[in-house]
Design a protein around this motif. Structure first.
Motif, PDB file in Angstrom:
ATOM      1  N   CYS A  10      -1.287   8.764  16.468  1.00 60.05           N
ATOM      2  CA  CYS A  10      -0.308   7.694  16.678  1.00 60.05           C
ATOM      3  C   CYS A  10       0.179   7.126  15.353  1.00 60.05           C
ATOM      4  CB  CYS A  10      -0.909   6.585  17.533  1.00 60.05           C
ATOM      5  SG  CYS A  10      -1.132   7.038  19.256  1.00 60.05           S
ATOM      6  N   VAL A  11      -0.727   6.973  14.398  1.00 59.44           N
ATOM      7  CA  VAL A  11      -0.356   6.461  13.075  1.00 59.44           C
ATOM      8  C   VAL A  11       0.623   7.425  12.395  1.00 59.44           C
ATOM      9  CG1 VAL A  11      -1.182   5.935  10.748  1.00 59.44           C
ATOM     10  CG2 VAL A  11      -2.465   5.126  12.738  1.00 59.44           C
ATOM     11  N   LYS A  12       0.301   8.723  12.429  1.00 58.04           N
ATOM     12  CA  LYS A  12       1.184   9.723  11.811  1.00 58.04           C
ATOM     13  C   LYS A  12       2.560   9.712  12.470  1.00 58.04           C
ATOM     14  CE  LYS A  12      -2.485  12.998  10.540  1.00 58.04           C
ATOM     15  NZ  LYS A  12      -3.055  14.340  10.808  1.00 58.04           N
ATOM     16  N   LYS A  13       2.564   9.626  13.782  1.00 49.25           N
ATOM     17  CA  LYS A  13       3.830   9.613  14.519  1.00 49.25           C
ATOM     18  C   LYS A  13       4.650   8.376  14.159  1.00 49.25           C
ATOM     19  CE  LYS A  13       5.620   9.988  19.252  1.00 49.25           C
ATOM     20  NZ  LYS A  13       5.249  10.123  20.689  1.00 49.25           N
ATOM     21  N   ALA A  14       3.996   7.228  14.069  1.00 47.27           N
ATOM     22  CA  ALA A  14       4.687   5.983  13.734  1.00 47.27           C
ATOM     23  C   ALA A  14       5.234   6.030  12.305  1.00 47.27           C
ATOM     24  CB  ALA A  14       3.743   4.798  13.911  1.00 47.27           C
ATOM     25  N   LEU A  15       4.460   6.607  11.382  1.00 47.50           N
ATOM     26  CA  LEU A  15       4.926   6.749   9.997  1.00 47.50           C
ATOM     27  C   LEU A  15       6.169   7.625   9.942  1.00 47.50           C
ATOM     28  CD1 LEU A  15       1.514   7.254   8.128  1.00 47.50           C
ATOM     29  CD2 LEU A  15       3.072   5.309   7.842  1.00 47.50           C
ATOM     30  N   LYS A  16       6.132   8.748  10.662  1.00 44.85           N
ATOM     31  CA  LYS A  16       7.259   9.674  10.647  1.00 44.85           C
ATOM     32  C   LYS A  16       8.499   9.033  11.253  1.00 44.85           C
ATOM     33  CE  LYS A  16       6.430  13.969  11.145  1.00 44.85           C
ATOM     34  NZ  LYS A  16       6.046  15.316  11.647  1.00 44.85           N
ATOM     35  N   GLN A  17       8.310   8.290  12.338  1.00 42.32           N
ATOM     36  CA  GLN A  17       9.450   7.631  12.980  1.00 42.32           C
ATOM     37  C   GLN A  17      10.114   6.631  12.058  1.00 42.32           C
ATOM     38  OE1 GLN A  17       7.560   6.068  16.521  1.00 42.32           O
ATOM     39  NE2 GLN A  17       8.132   7.835  17.759  1.00 42.32           N
ATOM     40  N   SER A  41      -7.192  13.721   6.884  1.00 42.00           N
ATOM     41  CA  SER A  41      -7.817  14.991   7.265  1.00 42.00           C
ATOM     42  C   SER A  41      -9.302  14.827   7.584  1.00 42.00           C
ATOM     43  CB  SER A  41      -7.636  16.029   6.151  1.00 42.00           C
ATOM     44  OG  SER A  41      -8.317  15.619   4.969  1.00 42.00           O
ATOM     45  N   GLN A  42      -9.974  13.918   6.861  1.00 43.67           N
ATOM     46  CA  GLN A  42     -11.412  13.709   7.084  1.00 43.67           C
ATOM     47  C   GLN A  42     -11.698  12.528   8.018  1.00 43.67           C
ATOM     48  OE1 GLN A  42     -13.275  13.453   3.198  1.00 43.67           O
ATOM     49  NE2 GLN A  42     -12.699  15.545   2.651  1.00 43.67           N
ATOM     50  N   LYS A  43     -10.636  11.872   8.496  1.00 43.04           N
ATOM     51  CA  LYS A  43     -10.752  10.776   9.468  1.00 43.04           C
ATOM     52  C   LYS A  43     -11.681   9.669   8.960  1.00 43.04           C
ATOM     53  CE  LYS A  43     -10.360  14.408  12.896  1.00 43.04           C
ATOM     54  NZ  LYS A  43     -11.022  15.172  13.965  1.00 43.04           N
ATOM     55  N   GLN A  44     -11.407   9.208   7.735  1.00 44.08           N
ATOM     56  CA  GLN A  44     -12.286   8.242   7.088  1.00 44.08           C
ATOM     57  C   GLN A  44     -11.649   6.849   6.955  1.00 44.08           C
ATOM     58  OE1 GLN A  44     -13.298  10.170   3.358  1.00 44.08           O
ATOM     59  NE2 GLN A  44     -15.073  11.184   4.274  1.00 44.08           N
ATOM     60  N   PHE A  45     -10.718   6.519   7.826  1.00 46.85           N
ATOM     61  CA  PHE A  45     -10.070   5.222   7.755  1.00 46.85           C
ATOM     62  C   PHE A  45     -11.016   4.105   8.182  1.00 46.85           C
ATOM     63  CE2 PHE A  45      -5.994   7.320   7.385  1.00 46.85           C
ATOM     64  CZ  PHE A  45      -5.230   6.390   6.683  1.00 46.85           C
ATOM     65  N   THR A  46     -11.095   3.072   7.354  1.00 50.50           N
ATOM     66  CA  THR A  46     -11.787   1.848   7.779  1.00 50.50           C
ATOM     67  C   THR A  46     -10.769   0.993   8.553  1.00 50.50           C
ATOM     68  OG1 THR A  46     -11.149   0.643   5.781  1.00 50.50           O
ATOM     69  CG2 THR A  46     -13.221   1.905   5.708  1.00 50.50           C
ATOM     70  N   MET A  47     -11.261   0.013   9.289  1.00 50.79           N
ATOM     71  CA  MET A  47     -10.365  -0.868  10.023  1.00 50.79           C
ATOM     72  C   MET A  47      -9.451  -1.634   9.067  1.00 50.79           C
ATOM     73  SD  MET A  47     -10.613  -0.395  13.191  1.00 50.79           S
ATOM     74  CE  MET A  47      -9.638  -1.810  13.712  1.00 50.79           C
ATOM     75  N   GLN A  48     -10.000  -1.982   7.893  1.00 49.78           N
ATOM     76  CA  GLN A  48      -9.205  -2.724   6.914  1.00 49.78           C
ATOM     77  C   GLN A  48      -8.014  -1.887   6.435  1.00 49.78           C
ATOM     78  OE1 GLN A  48     -11.319  -3.872   3.383  1.00 49.78           O
ATOM     79  NE2 GLN A  48      -9.593  -5.012   2.522  1.00 49.78           N
ATOM     80  N   ARG A  49      -8.278  -0.607   6.112  1.00 48.40           N
ATOM     81  CA  ARG A  49      -7.190   0.249   5.650  1.00 48.40           C
ATOM     82  C   ARG A  49      -6.208   0.559   6.778  1.00 48.40           C
ATOM     83  NH1 ARG A  49     -10.570   4.170   1.531  1.00 48.40           N
ATOM     84  NH2 ARG A  49     -10.051   2.993  -0.374  1.00 48.40           N
ATOM     85  N   LEU A  50      -6.737   0.715   7.976  1.00 51.72           N
ATOM     86  CA  LEU A  50      -5.862   0.962   9.119  1.00 51.72           C
ATOM     87  C   LEU A  50      -4.920  -0.223   9.328  1.00 51.72           C
ATOM     88  CD1 LEU A  50      -5.238   2.956  11.400  1.00 51.72           C
ATOM     89  CD2 LEU A  50      -6.914   1.764  12.795  1.00 51.72           C
ATOM     90  N   GLU A  51      -5.471  -1.424   9.172  1.00 53.96           N
ATOM     91  CA  GLU A  51      -4.653  -2.633   9.315  1.00 53.96           C
ATOM     92  C   GLU A  51      -3.602  -2.706   8.207  1.00 53.96           C
ATOM     93  OE1 GLU A  51      -5.307  -7.338  10.432  1.00 53.96           O
ATOM     94  OE2 GLU A  51      -6.937  -6.217   9.477  1.00 53.96           O
ATOM     95  N   GLN A  52      -3.965  -2.267   6.990  1.00 46.72           N
ATOM     96  CA  GLN A  52      -3.007  -2.262   5.889  1.00 46.72           C
ATOM     97  C   GLN A  52      -1.844  -1.307   6.157  1.00 46.72           C
ATOM     98  OE1 GLN A  52      -5.908  -1.324   2.780  1.00 46.72           O
ATOM     99  NE2 GLN A  52      -5.498  -3.302   1.793  1.00 46.72           N
ATOM    100  N   VAL A  53      -2.171  -0.145   6.724  1.00 47.21           N
ATOM    101  CA  VAL A  53      -1.120   0.828   7.060  1.00 47.21           C
ATOM    102  C   VAL A  53      -0.218   0.255   8.146  1.00 47.21           C
ATOM    103  CG1 VAL A  53      -0.637   3.128   7.985  1.00 47.21           C
ATOM    104  CG2 VAL A  53      -2.511   2.819   6.372  1.00 47.21           C
TER     105      VAL A  53
END
Length: 245
Positions: A10-17, A41-53
């Motif tokens: 979903c994040v990748k799709k939202a970025l591309k859109q 690729s390694q699926k290492q996102f923390t919640m903090q970084r996910l929120e930043q994105v």
């Protein structure tokens, strides 16, 4: 698909859109672009970084969860019975393939000898099968996921193998829009597995390109069929020449 896979999808799709590149994400997170690609690729996102994105995309985490919920409701594959229903009706199959290629109802009527009433009936049937959502004014919304596929060895796949394979290979494959590659070699089991992964990745890239170009006028797009196949062929044509065991 796991929850983390779905979330990152979903994040990748939202970025591309939104036209946001990994390089822009890297600047926002104060990381290198390679590090950002590794996080995905390694699926290492923390919640903090996910929120930043999400902040970069001007999304709330709640919005991302809503996108996940919507994607989970998308169809990845029809049931055996649903595919069988489609193959029993050639017109329904034609309409199904057309809408999966993101044709509008008007496109279908312009290209095929179908009455508006019959086309609407077939679209309503596909709506019942949950392949599409038929909207007001006969607009069509696909309900399939990006990785939608026909069932392996299922009714649709068998139909195309039986009815179309012979016709497909009658072409000379000598025009600029055609290509035929026949490769022969010997691979280990590991090599075979690796090449099959590459074939699936190529198929995924084709599907993504097909999705990206769906907004182009139909007159600028040509129907394309691709056959990707790989099998054990140690015998085949040469079987009569084998030594008897």
């Amino acid at each position: 698909m796991s929850q983390i896979d779905l979330m990152l999808s979903c994040v990748k799709k939202a970025l591309k859109q939104r036209g946001i590149s990994y390089a822009q994400v890297a600047v926002h997170l104060q990381l290198t672009e390679a590090s950002v690609k590794r996080l995905f690729s390694q699926k290492q996102f923390t919640m903090q970084r996910l929120e930043q994105v999400c902040q970069l995309m001007q999304l709330e985490l709640a919005d991302l969860l809503q996108l996940m919920s919507e994607q989970q409701q998308q169809v990845q594959q029809l049931s055996y019975e649903q595919e069988e229903e489609i193959t029993r009706d050639l017109t329904l199959l034609l309409v199904a393939v057309s809408v999966l290629n993101r044709w509008s109802m008007q496109d279908i009527l312009d290209w095929y000898q179908l009455s508006e009433h019959e086309c609407i009936r077939k679209l309503a049937q596909l709506d019942r099968l949950k392949l599409i959502e038929l909207l007001p004014n006969n607009k069509i919304r696909l309900r399939v996921s990006a990785n939608f596929s026909w069932r392996e060895g299922g009714p649709i796949q068998r139909f195309f193998q039986q009815k179309i394979a012979q016709e497909f290979f009658q072409a000379r494959f000598n025009s600029k829009a055609e290509c035929l590659l026949v490769l022969n070699g010997m691979l280990s089991a590991a090599g075979n597995d690796e090449f099959q992964r590459k074939l699936r990745r190529l198929a995924s890239e084709f599907n993504e390109l097909n999705r990206q170009e769906a907004s182009l006028p139909l007159a600028q797009r040509n129907g394309v069929s691709i056959v990707l196949a790989m099998r054990d062929w140690r015998f085949g044509l040469f079987k009569p020449l084998l030594k008897k065991s």
